[in-house]
Design a protein around this motif. Structure first.
Motif, short mmCIF file in Angstrom:
data_model
loop_
_atom_site.label_atom_id
_atom_site.label_comp_id
_atom_site.label_asym_id
_atom_site.label_seq_id
_atom_site.Cartn_x
_atom_site.Cartn_y
_atom_site.Cartn_z
N LEU A 119 0.86 -1.18 0.00
CA LEU A 119 0.00 0.00 0.00
C LEU A 119 0.89 1.23 0.00
N THR A 120 0.36 2.35 -0.43
CA THR A 120 1.04 3.63 -0.26
C THR A 120 0.00 4.73 -0.17
N ALA A 121 0.43 5.88 0.25
CA ALA A 121 -0.47 7.03 0.33
C ALA A 121 -0.82 7.51 -1.08
N GLU A 122 -2.07 7.92 -1.26
CA GLU A 122 -2.50 8.41 -2.57
C GLU A 122 -1.64 9.55 -3.06
N ASP A 123 -1.18 10.41 -2.17
CA ASP A 123 -0.42 11.59 -2.58
C ASP A 123 1.09 11.35 -2.63
N ASN A 124 1.52 10.10 -2.52
CA ASN A 124 2.94 9.77 -2.58
C ASN A 124 3.36 9.62 -4.05
N ALA A 125 3.39 10.75 -4.75
CA ALA A 125 3.62 10.75 -6.20
C ALA A 125 4.97 10.17 -6.59
N THR A 126 6.01 10.47 -5.82
CA THR A 126 7.34 9.97 -6.17
C THR A 126 7.36 8.45 -6.17
N ALA A 127 6.87 7.85 -5.08
CA ALA A 127 6.85 6.39 -5.00
C ALA A 127 5.89 5.79 -6.02
N ARG A 128 4.75 6.42 -6.20
CA ARG A 128 3.76 5.87 -7.12
C ARG A 128 4.26 5.87 -8.56
N SER A 129 5.14 6.79 -8.92
CA SER A 129 5.68 6.77 -10.29
C SER A 129 6.50 5.50 -10.51
N LEU A 130 7.17 5.02 -9.47
CA LEU A 130 7.88 3.75 -9.55
C LEU A 130 6.89 2.59 -9.53
N TYR A 131 5.96 2.61 -8.58
CA TYR A 131 5.03 1.50 -8.42
C TYR A 131 4.20 1.27 -9.68
N ASP A 132 3.82 2.34 -10.35
CA ASP A 132 3.04 2.22 -11.58
C ASP A 132 3.84 1.55 -12.70
N ARG A 133 5.17 1.59 -12.61
CA ARG A 133 6.02 0.94 -13.62
C ARG A 133 6.29 -0.53 -13.31
N VAL A 134 6.34 -0.89 -12.01
CA VAL A 134 6.77 -2.25 -11.65
C VAL A 134 5.65 -3.16 -11.19
N ALA A 135 4.45 -2.63 -11.01
CA ALA A 135 3.33 -3.43 -10.51
C ALA A 135 2.04 -2.91 -11.11
N HIS A 136 0.96 -3.62 -10.87
CA HIS A 136 -0.34 -3.11 -11.34
C HIS A 136 -1.18 -2.69 -10.15
N ARG A 137 -1.91 -1.64 -10.34
CA ARG A 137 -2.79 -1.13 -9.30
C ARG A 137 -4.05 -1.99 -9.27
N THR A 138 -4.44 -2.43 -8.09
CA THR A 138 -5.53 -3.39 -7.98
C THR A 138 -6.91 -2.76 -7.94
N GLY A 139 -7.00 -1.51 -7.55
CA GLY A 139 -8.29 -0.86 -7.44
C GLY A 139 -8.96 -1.04 -6.10
#
Length: 150
Positions: A119-139
């Motif tokens: 999990l991560t915070a919705e506003d954690n843009a820096t981390a989410r830019s990585l997570y969006d490349r290496v994993a899929h968001r489940t919804g």
């Protein structure tokens, strides 16, 4: 090149400032007893939670990851939950976060776990830019309720 190694008791002086920065980012103020217990469990080879540290070429600690494994009602082999991931500001966008995630994924694969998730915070843009490349968001949306155990 980033080197990843298991977190050991000797790493405390490197881990603690990063842990403190991680907690500050999430606006958490844990009692010292929780941090002490967490570090002891992370460095116990037979423990129920696991940790690793990322090191730069100069031998400085630039990140950490903590994870645990657990059974699941939806899977026979069980899952691996990546609970904490932190990369120091000067190590970000340089592959450290991905190396830490890859380390946990390899660990989970060696143990036959079906997946790694986090999990991560919705506003954690820096981390989410990585997570969006290496994993899929489940919804899925995360909920929690505190218990009256304390």
């Amino acid at each position: 090149m980033t080197r990843i190694s298991a977190l050991t008791a000797a790493d405390r002086a490197h881990w603690q400032p990063m842990w403190d920065a991680y907690l500050a980012f999430y606006r958490e103020d844990l009692p010292a007893v929780v941090t002490e217990s967490t570090f002891a469990r992370l460095t116990d080879a037979e423990g129920d939670i696991h940790g690793a540290v990322a090191w730069d070429d100069a031998g400085g600690a630039v990140g950490f990851v903590h994870w645990l494994e657990h059974p699941s009602t939806w899977s026979t082999p069980g899952y691996c939950y990546l609970e904490d991931l932190f990369v120091a500001p000067d190590g970000r966008r340089g592959g450290v976060g991905k190396a830490l995630i890859d380390h946990v994924v390899a660990w989970a694969a060696e143990r036959g776990r079906e997946k790694v998730y986090w999990l991560t915070a919705e506003d954690n843009a820096t981390a989410r830019s990585l997570y969006d490349r290496v994993a899929h968001r489940t919804g899925f949306v995360h909920y929690e309720v505190a218990t009256a155990s304390e």
